[in-house]
Design a protein around this motif. Structure first.
Motif, PDB file in Angstrom:
ATOM      1  N   PHE A  14       0.849  -1.200   0.000  1.00 30.81           N
ATOM      2  CA  PHE A  14       0.000   0.000   0.000  1.00 30.81           C
ATOM      3  C   PHE A  14       0.883   1.249   0.000  1.00 30.81           C
ATOM      4  O   PHE A  14       1.317   1.731   1.039  1.00 30.81           O
ATOM      5  N   ASP A  15       1.114   1.781  -1.182  1.00 27.72           N
ATOM      6  CA  ASP A  15       2.007   2.932  -1.340  1.00 27.72           C
ATOM      7  C   ASP A  15       1.441   4.158  -0.632  1.00 27.72           C
ATOM      8  O   ASP A  15       0.285   4.536  -0.838  1.00 27.72           O
ATOM      9  N   GLY A  16       2.257   4.781   0.226  1.00 27.56           N
ATOM     10  CA  GLY A  16       1.850   5.974   0.938  1.00 27.56           C
ATOM     11  C   GLY A  16       1.287   5.721   2.319  1.00 27.56           C
ATOM     12  O   GLY A  16       1.030   6.674   3.070  1.00 27.56           O
ATOM     13  N   LEU A  17       1.102   4.455   2.683  1.00 27.93           N
ATOM     14  CA  LEU A  17       0.563   4.150   4.001  1.00 27.93           C
ATOM     15  C   LEU A  17       1.626   4.337   5.081  1.00 27.93           C
ATOM     16  O   LEU A  17       2.775   3.925   4.918  1.00 27.93           O
ATOM     17  N   LEU A 114      -6.191  -1.940  17.284  1.00 26.22           N
ATOM     18  CA  LEU A 114      -6.575  -2.364  15.939  1.00 26.22           C
ATOM     19  C   LEU A 114      -6.367  -1.220  14.967  1.00 26.22           C
ATOM     20  O   LEU A 114      -6.795  -0.086  15.233  1.00 26.22           O
ATOM     21  N   LEU A 115      -5.731  -1.509  13.839  1.00 26.98           N
ATOM     22  CA  LEU A 115      -5.553  -0.541  12.775  1.00 26.98           C
ATOM     23  C   LEU A 115      -6.343  -1.011  11.553  1.00 26.98           C
ATOM     24  O   LEU A 115      -6.239  -2.171  11.151  1.00 26.98           O
ATOM     25  N   PHE A 116      -7.125  -0.099  10.979  1.00 30.44           N
ATOM     26  CA  PHE A 116      -7.974  -0.388   9.826  1.00 30.44           C
ATOM     27  C   PHE A 116      -7.483   0.431   8.632  1.00 30.44           C
ATOM     28  O   PHE A 116      -7.131   1.604   8.787  1.00 30.44           O
ATOM     29  N   VAL A 117      -7.537  -0.167   7.452  1.00 29.69           N
ATOM     30  CA  VAL A 117      -7.158   0.572   6.252  1.00 29.69           C
ATOM     31  C   VAL A 117      -8.016   0.119   5.079  1.00 29.69           C
ATOM     32  O   VAL A 117      -8.319  -1.066   4.922  1.00 29.69           O
ATOM     33  N   GLU A 118      -8.456   1.096   4.287  1.00 32.78           N
ATOM     34  CA  GLU A 118      -9.106   0.830   3.003  1.00 32.78           C
ATOM     35  C   GLU A 118      -8.205   1.454   1.949  1.00 32.78           C
ATOM     36  O   GLU A 118      -8.187   2.676   1.778  1.00 32.78           O
ATOM     37  N   PRO A 119      -7.380   0.658   1.274  1.00 29.34           N
ATOM     38  CA  PRO A 119      -6.301   1.218   0.453  1.00 29.34           C
ATOM     39  C   PRO A 119      -6.748   1.953  -0.794  1.00 29.34           C
ATOM     40  O   PRO A 119      -6.069   2.891  -1.227  1.00 29.34           O
TER      41      PRO A 119
END
Length: 255
Positions: A14-17, A114-119
């Motif tokens: 995930f580029d930029g995360l 908890l860490l959440f991501v929607e790329p």
């Protein structure tokens, strides 16, 4: 400054995360061998806490990224962060954002971060889940709020749970099982093991079951790091040490 940081290997794509689950480290507000404080909740010197944040961000290579946290109360309130006016957004145990160059973070010392991501749409959230927050369903609540607020499909979410107390060390009474089981009896099946008059609770397994029920695919749920109570050389543990300090977990996107 020496800093211990865990990242999710599956998220390297995930580029930029920007993200991390931090461990123990030193800071200006502490005595020798004391905790590194990132808030004034323990009557620490505000200026020392401010310097700690600057020192931390320099060590992380994020001097221009704002990391926003909240005053955590073991509830299920999740705050929407739309700007970076303040480093502490208010009262809540979760934060979510779609703003670039800004990270949301939670602190924990045995509870589950908890860490959440929607790329695809660059949505990020951080949640603090102790047994009370887990009983209240804070993790699936985060999924619901990201869907309602940002239009995020739960199947597009990736979630990582960081270092937290494991069932090896987390002995709790039947009253805890009863409170959780009132709403999550099915999810509790594989997360609770009776042990004499009490039992062993696996908080990460319980949160995983809740996330699966909320529609997050199993391959997109990761568990990162060991039991905090077994590893007090690396992590703070309230169960082992008492009120001694917290580790920060954070996530966001670069523009």
């Amino acid at each position: 400054m020496k800093i211990f940081r865990l990242e999710v290997p599956q998220w390297e794509q995930f580029d930029g995360l920007i993200h991390g689950f931090l461990g123990r480290f030193d800071g200006r507000s502490r005595p020798a061998n004391g905790p590194f404080r990132l808030s004034c909740d323990n009557a620490d010197d505000p200026q020392a806490v401010k310097r700690n944040w600057c020192e931390l961000k320099q060590a992380l290579g994020l001097p221009r990224i704002t990391i926003i946290t909240a005053k955590q109360l073991h509830g299920d309130t999740i705050l929407k962060i739309s700007h970076a006016n303040d480093k502490q957004a208010g009262v809540g145990d979760g934060l979510m954002t779609n703003v670039p160059d800004l990270c949301v973070g939670v602190v924990a010392a045995d509870c589950v971060p908890l860490l959440f991501v929607e790329p695809a749409r660059k949505i990020a959230a951080a949640v603090h889940a102790g047994w009370r927050g887990t009983a209240a369903g804070i993790a699936p609540r985060a999924v619901t709020l990201m869907r309602e607020t940002y239009g995020v499909d739960p199947a597009a979410l990736h979630v990582a749970m960081g270092p937290s107390i494991g069932p090896c060390c987390y002995e709790v009474g039947p009253e805890v099982e009863a409170q959780i089981g009132a709403n999550w009896s099915k999810e509790l099946t594989h997360a609770w093991k009776p042990d004499g008059a009490k039992g062993r609770l696996d908080l990460r397994a319980l949160n995983e079951a809740q996330l699966l029920g909320a529609g997050v695919p199993r391959p997109q749920i990761q568990k990162i790091g060991p039991c905090t109570a077994c590893n007090v050389d690396t992590y703070f543990s309230y169960r082992t040490e008492g009120r001694n300090g917290h580790q920060l977990s954070f996530i966001g996107w670069r523009s």
